[in-house]
Enzyme design. Structure first.
Site, PDB file in Angstrom:
ATOM      1  N   ASP A  83       6.174  -7.411   5.499  1.00 20.41           N
ATOM      2  CA  ASP A  83       6.289  -6.042   5.977  1.00 20.41           C
ATOM      3  C   ASP A  83       5.611  -5.989   7.349  1.00 20.41           C
ATOM      4  OD1 ASP A  83       6.838  -3.419   6.159  1.00 20.41           O
ATOM      5  OD2 ASP A  83       5.540  -2.764   4.527  1.00 20.41           O
ATOM      6  N   ASP A 118       9.205   0.382  11.653  1.00 22.36           N
ATOM      7  CA  ASP A 118       9.735   1.737  11.734  1.00 22.36           C
ATOM      8  C   ASP A 118       8.572   2.718  11.835  1.00 22.36           C
ATOM      9  OD1 ASP A 118       9.032   0.908   9.106  1.00 22.36           O
ATOM     10  OD2 ASP A 118       9.885   2.746   8.319  1.00 22.36           O
ATOM     11  N   CYS A 272       0.869  -4.440 -27.135  1.00 23.81           N
ATOM     12  CA  CYS A 272       1.584  -5.410 -26.320  1.00 23.81           C
ATOM     13  C   CYS A 272       1.383  -6.779 -26.936  1.00 23.81           C
ATOM     14  CB  CYS A 272       1.033  -5.377 -24.893  1.00 23.81           C
ATOM     15  SG  CYS A 272       1.629  -6.730 -23.874  1.00 23.81           S
ATOM     16  N   CYS A 277      -2.808 -10.292 -24.114  1.00 19.43           N
ATOM     17  CA  CYS A 277      -3.238  -9.091 -24.818  1.00 19.43           C
ATOM     18  C   CYS A 277      -3.700  -9.406 -26.243  1.00 19.43           C
ATOM     19  CB  CYS A 277      -2.152  -8.039 -24.777  1.00 19.43           C
ATOM     20  SG  CYS A 277      -1.946  -7.411 -23.097  1.00 19.43           S
TER      21      CYS A 277
HETATM   22 ZN   LIG Z   1       0.153  -7.415 -22.405  1.00 13.50          ZN
END
Ligand SMILES: [Zn+2]
Length: 494
Positions: A83, A118, A272, A277
């Site tokens: 960028d 820009d 999760c 996790c």
């Molecule tokens: Zn996770």
């Protein structure tokens, strides 16, 4: 051509973006990495993503404009996008670099995809100064376009305008003429932070309607699984985001449908199943901040990857819309957006492929059905259908395809071609017998009745002199309708 489309659904697509360091399969997300201070090692990022974006302006400041090999510096083998410092302009008002110089600098450090410098602005910018920034960005883009052939990288031109639709349209049209490899939508980050998803998505639509259709489109700063599938469905191919680390810094855990603060987790483990996790929440809270941040950042990367894989699978299946239905329930702004999308259904109908290589059954819900391309396409097709007789029989049956139902076969046996047999469908309205097997008129399940479909059905029935109904209630105003109470009775009227 640096971009090739391999599959489509709605206005979303799976594509291959060819860069000098390899192919990026889109939709793709570029995690933001920082050459000055990269908290998550790139070996970790590499487990989830094959491409990263970094800020060439920081590097320019760091080296005093001396060219260094960006890949060596980062220790990254994959594709690197850079960028140009526009985000710093947005935050600090100015950057100390010449637009031409920073473009060449990106090329010199070996960037695969560079962005012109820009002049971005956020959605609170007054109109007059927004206009000046759009004009200056277009001027810079024209200068950059003149040297595109000499640059050994893909170049991105950001489309500006924020919520000023006229500026967006002008910017999209002007920049499209210049033949950049990639177009981008500048800086909706403030809108994202405020959960104004519907406003961001409207910007995407206005750009999509006015830009060069085949070119890849990048959305700056969008890195939450809630907004990704919607942006993809409207035609965004590329994303970049630092969300994985920004969220991790203040203990925010990205999930597929929301964000969870570690403090708010009441269960023993996070909801999760990624390997990281497996650490109990109690342990997470007690570990040193830096270590915890790394675990959460990696989890966040894993969830973003999972989201993009789901989106791709949906595009291949042709069930991206069904996926949007699920995601829309996660936030009222998304649901509102989906319901209001019917204003743009012409665009969606135009982009959406009529068939899929491996079509799956679709699920229609009455409150969003009129936003979908399929009913729209059906009515476009209906304008070419003619009444096979001055008499119509409208029946409602449950079995699909409708023309294989016992009611239809039986009725056809009695009345033959003495009347045009039409099926009443709660989503598509009228389905004439000869169209019943066209995809997806039979390959769907639905819930509820779409009022718009009913209104179109009434209008369409106007072309018959005699209308006989069976198992369906059609209160036509200007026409008398005969209600038959059995299939045999229908034969008496035709
Ligand atoms: Zn996770």
């Amino acid at each position: 051509m640096s971009f090739e489309i391999v599959a489509k659904d709605i206005a979303g697509r799976i594509g291959l973006l060819y860069t000098k360091s390899g192919v990026v399969e889109t939709p793709a997300l570029f995690p933001v990495v920082d050459p000055r201070r990269q908290e998550v090692p790139l070996e970790v990022v590499e487990k989830y993503f094959n491409q990263v974006i970094t800020n060439a302006y920081f590097l320019y400041r760091l080296t005093g404009g001396k060219a260094v090999d960006i890949k060596k510096l980062l220790g990254w083998r994959g594709v690197v996008m850079t960028d140009s410092g526009a985000y710093q302009i947005l935050r600090y008002g100015t950057v100390e670099v010449d637009p031409d110089e920073i473009l060449y600098f990106q090329q010199k450090i070996g960037s695969d995809i560079g962005v012109i410098l820009d002049l971005p602005f956020d959605y609170e910018e007054p109109y007059e100064s927004a206009l000046l920034k759009v004009e200056e960005t277009i001027r810079r883009a024209k200068r950059a376009a003149a040297v595109l052939k000499d640059l050994d990288m893909l170049v991105v031109a950001p489309i500006q305008g924020a919520l000023y639709t006229d500026l967006l349209i002008r910017s999209a049209k002007e920049l499209s003429k210049l033949g950049f490899h990639i177009y981008a939508i500048g800086s909706p980050t403030t809108l994202l932070e405020e959960y104004k998803f519907d406003l961001i998505l409207k910007i995407v639509l206005d750009v999509k309607l006015n830009m060069m259709r085949e070119a890849p489109l990048h959305l700056f700063g969008a890195g939450h699984p809630l907004v990704l599938p919607f942006a993809v469905a409207l035609g965004v191919d590329l994303f970049d985001s630092a969300s994985y680390i920004l969220y991790a810094r203040d203990d925010r855990i990205i999930l597929r449908d929301r964000t969870l603060r570690l403090d708010d987790v009441k269960t023993e483990y996070l909801p999760c199943s990624t390997k990281l996790c497996y650490t109990p929440v109690k342990e997470l809270r007690e570990m040193p901040k830096q270590e915890r941040m790394m675990l959460i950042a990696e989890h966040n990367l894993a969830v973003l990857r999972e989201e993009l894989l789901e989106i791709k699978q949906r595009i291949y299946e042709g069930t991206l819309w069904e996926y949007l239905e699920i995601k829309a329930r996660a936030h009222p702004a998304l649901y509102r957006f989906l319901k209001n999308l019917h204003r743009y259904r012409r665009l969606l109908e135009e982009y959406d492929p009529e068939t899929h290589p491996d079509p799956h059954g679709l699920f229609f819900f009455a409150d969003t059905a009129s936003s979908r391309p399929e009913p729209m396409r059906h009515w476009t097709r209906m304008s070419h259908v003619s009444a096979l007789s001055k008499k119509a029989v409208v029946i409602r049956v449950n079995e699909k395809p409708y023309n294989r139902s016992w009611e239809y076969i039986y009725l056809k046996g009695i009345i033959g071609d003495r009347a045009h047999i039409l099926f009443y469908d709660p989503i598509f309205g009228i389905i004439p017998e000869e169209l019943a097997e066209i995809y997806p008129l039979s390959q769907n399940e639905s819930e509820g009745e779409d009022e718009a479909a009913r209104a179109r059905a009434y209008e369409w029935l106007d072309r018959y002199d005699v209308i006989i109904t069976y198992n369906v209630d059609i209160p036509l105003v200007n026409k008398s309708v005969i209600k038959a109470s059995s299939l045999e009775e229908i034969a008496l009227y035709v």
